[in-house]
Design a protein around this motif. Structure first.
Motif, short mmCIF file in Angstrom:
data_model
loop_
_atom_site.label_atom_id
_atom_site.label_comp_id
_atom_site.label_asym_id
_atom_site.label_seq_id
_atom_site.Cartn_x
_atom_site.Cartn_y
_atom_site.Cartn_z
N GLU A 45 0.85 -1.19 0.00
CA GLU A 45 0.00 0.00 0.00
C GLU A 45 0.89 1.24 0.00
O GLU A 45 1.61 1.50 0.97
N LEU A 46 0.84 1.99 -1.09
CA LEU A 46 1.71 3.15 -1.26
C LEU A 46 0.88 4.39 -1.58
O LEU A 46 -0.01 4.35 -2.44
N THR A 47 1.18 5.46 -0.91
CA THR A 47 0.47 6.71 -1.14
C THR A 47 1.12 7.47 -2.29
O THR A 47 2.32 7.76 -2.25
N ALA A 48 0.33 7.75 -3.32
CA ALA A 48 0.82 8.44 -4.50
C ALA A 48 1.05 9.92 -4.21
O ALA A 48 0.50 10.47 -3.25
N PRO A 49 1.85 10.60 -5.04
CA PRO A 49 2.02 12.04 -4.86
C PRO A 49 0.70 12.80 -4.86
O PRO A 49 0.56 13.81 -4.17
N SER A 50 -0.28 12.31 -5.62
CA SER A 50 -1.59 12.96 -5.69
C SER A 50 -2.45 12.68 -4.46
O SER A 50 -3.51 13.28 -4.30
N GLY A 51 -2.01 11.76 -3.61
CA GLY A 51 -2.79 11.38 -2.44
C GLY A 51 -3.58 10.11 -2.61
O GLY A 51 -4.14 9.59 -1.64
N GLN A 52 -3.65 9.58 -3.83
CA GLN A 52 -4.32 8.30 -4.05
C GLN A 52 -3.55 7.18 -3.35
O GLN A 52 -2.36 7.30 -3.07
N LEU A 53 -4.25 6.09 -3.08
CA LEU A 53 -3.61 4.92 -2.49
C LEU A 53 -3.46 3.86 -3.58
O LEU A 53 -4.45 3.41 -4.16
N TRP A 54 -2.23 3.48 -3.87
CA TRP A 54 -1.96 2.43 -4.84
C TRP A 54 -1.75 1.13 -4.08
O TRP A 54 -0.89 1.04 -3.19
N THR A 55 -2.54 0.11 -4.40
CA THR A 55 -2.48 -1.15 -3.66
C THR A 55 -2.18 -2.31 -4.59
O THR A 55 -2.59 -2.33 -5.75
N TYR A 56 -1.48 -3.28 -4.04
CA TYR A 56 -1.10 -4.50 -4.76
C TYR A 56 -1.19 -5.67 -3.80
O TYR A 56 -0.81 -5.54 -2.63
N GLY A 78 3.80 2.86 2.90
CA GLY A 78 4.59 4.09 2.88
C GLY A 78 4.21 4.93 1.69
O GLY A 78 3.12 4.79 1.14
N THR A 79 5.11 5.81 1.26
CA THR A 79 4.83 6.64 0.09
C THR A 79 5.43 6.01 -1.15
O THR A 79 6.47 5.33 -1.10
N ALA A 80 4.78 6.26 -2.28
CA ALA A 80 5.30 5.75 -3.56
C ALA A 80 6.66 6.37 -3.86
O ALA A 80 7.55 5.70 -4.41
N HIS A 81 6.86 7.63 -3.48
CA HIS A 81 8.13 8.28 -3.75
C HIS A 81 9.27 7.58 -3.01
O HIS A 81 10.33 7.30 -3.59
N ASP A 82 9.07 7.29 -1.73
CA ASP A 82 10.09 6.57 -0.98
C ASP A 82 10.37 5.20 -1.59
O ASP A 82 11.53 4.78 -1.69
N PHE A 83 9.31 4.51 -1.99
CA PHE A 83 9.49 3.18 -2.57
C PHE A 83 10.32 3.27 -3.86
O PHE A 83 11.22 2.46 -4.08
N CYS A 84 10.03 4.25 -4.69
CA CYS A 84 10.75 4.40 -5.95
C CYS A 84 12.21 4.77 -5.72
O CYS A 84 13.11 4.26 -6.41
N LEU A 85 12.47 5.65 -4.77
CA LEU A 85 13.85 5.99 -4.45
C LEU A 85 14.63 4.76 -4.00
O LEU A 85 15.79 4.56 -4.38
N LEU A 86 14.00 3.92 -3.19
CA LEU A 86 14.67 2.73 -2.69
C LEU A 86 14.82 1.67 -3.78
O LEU A 86 15.88 1.06 -3.91
N ALA A 87 13.76 1.47 -4.58
CA ALA A 87 13.79 0.43 -5.61
C ALA A 87 14.76 0.75 -6.74
O ALA A 87 15.24 -0.17 -7.42
N THR A 88 15.07 2.02 -6.94
CA THR A 88 16.07 2.39 -7.94
C THR A 88 17.43 2.64 -7.28
O THR A 88 18.37 3.08 -7.95
N GLN A 89 17.52 2.35 -6.00
CA GLN A 89 18.76 2.48 -5.22
C GLN A 89 19.32 3.89 -5.27
O GLN A 89 20.52 4.10 -5.44
#
Length: 284
Positions: free
Chosen positions: A190-201, A212-223
């Protein structure tokens, strides 16, 4: 992503945003070191231009791409750095023009690609939509390195959903790339998008969870950051381990990034090297 058109537009917009960041740079700013060891701002843009050319070959010239793939197999540890170094050696105006022209050609080829066709790549064959998603991920990630080098804070956008998509789908690959057996049970993400939407998988009742936030996840996943610098929360040992090794890119695991407290010392040393040399070191 059944309809590829949105990701094509997202890729175009991501390239334009990075273009706006570098188009007015002075020549000496292109030589600034980025958080990627040994890579300057010029190396980052040169790498994107090189990979865009490879993607264009994959879409339009299978034989030409096969020749490029053979070069990569012969020098798996150096071909990426060598490609970046060649471009970084160009005058900045020429490098910028080359990257821009390549983006236009790739965008056109993506739009003309037949739906459902798989194209060769350095990993598994990919559809045009997957090619575009991968190019967006790289453009955003290397753009983050450029922004960090320039001291610019970028506002995240919902285009990050494309990066999240890759990171989530590559969960099992991340374990395999580290010589580990992937977990058998799905995770809930469950990741909160920059727009405030919740993206779930994943299933809602999954005991292994990442939030957490989608931004944090992307920063971590791209190292692009050390795990200790993001506020992602993991529940369950497998989900926790995944955040240690998550990657949204093909190939072997990267080295990751130093904690921010260590980065200034490394950057200062790199800047001193850049001042004393005509061009920064090419390996990175």
């Amino acid at each position: 992503m059944s309809d590829p058109l949105p990701v094509f537009e997202d890729l175009r917009a991501e390239g334009e945003e990075l273009d706006a960041l570098v188009r007015e740079l002075a020549p000496e700013q292109w030589a600034l070191p980025t958080p990627a060891e040994g890579w300057s701002v010029a190396h980052q843009i040169a790498h994107l231009a090189w990979t865009d050319r490879a993607a264009l070959l994959a879409l339009t010239d299978a034989q030409g791409f096969a020749a490029e793939l053979e070069k990569a197999f012969k020098a798996p540890d150096t071909f990426v750095d060598e490609g970046a170094a060649r471009g970084a050696a160009l005058p900045p105006a020429e490098l910028l023009a080359d990257w821009r022209a390549g983006r236009v050609r790739l965008q056109r080829a993506l739009g003309e690609a037949a739906p459902g066709v798989k194209f060769p790549w350095f990993g598994p064959p990919m559809s045009a939509a997957s090619v575009a998603t991968g190019r967006l991920m790289e453009t955003w990630a290397h753009g983050q390195d450029v922004a960090d080098a320039l001291g610019v804070r970028r506002a995240p956008t919902d285009r990050l959903k494309n990066v999240v998509h890759i990171g989530v789908r590559a969960r099992d690959f991340a374990f395999q790339a580290n010589g580990l057996t992937p977990p058998t049970e799905p995770f809930r993400i469950e990741l909160t998008a920059p727009s405030g939407q919740l993206w779930t998988y994943g299933p809602e009742d999954a005991p292994q969870r990442v939030t957490g936030t989608a931004h944090d996840f992307c920063l971590l996943a791209t190292q692009r950051v050390h795990r200790g610098e993001v506020a992602l929360r993991a529940e369950g040992p497998d989900a926790d381990h995944w955040l240690d090794i998550v990657q949204a890119f093909a190939g072997p695991p990267g080295k990751g990034r130093r904690p921010a407290a260590e980065a200034p010392r490394a950057a200062e040393a790199a800047r001193a090297t850049a001042v004393s040399a005509e061009r920064p070191g090419a390996d990175g």
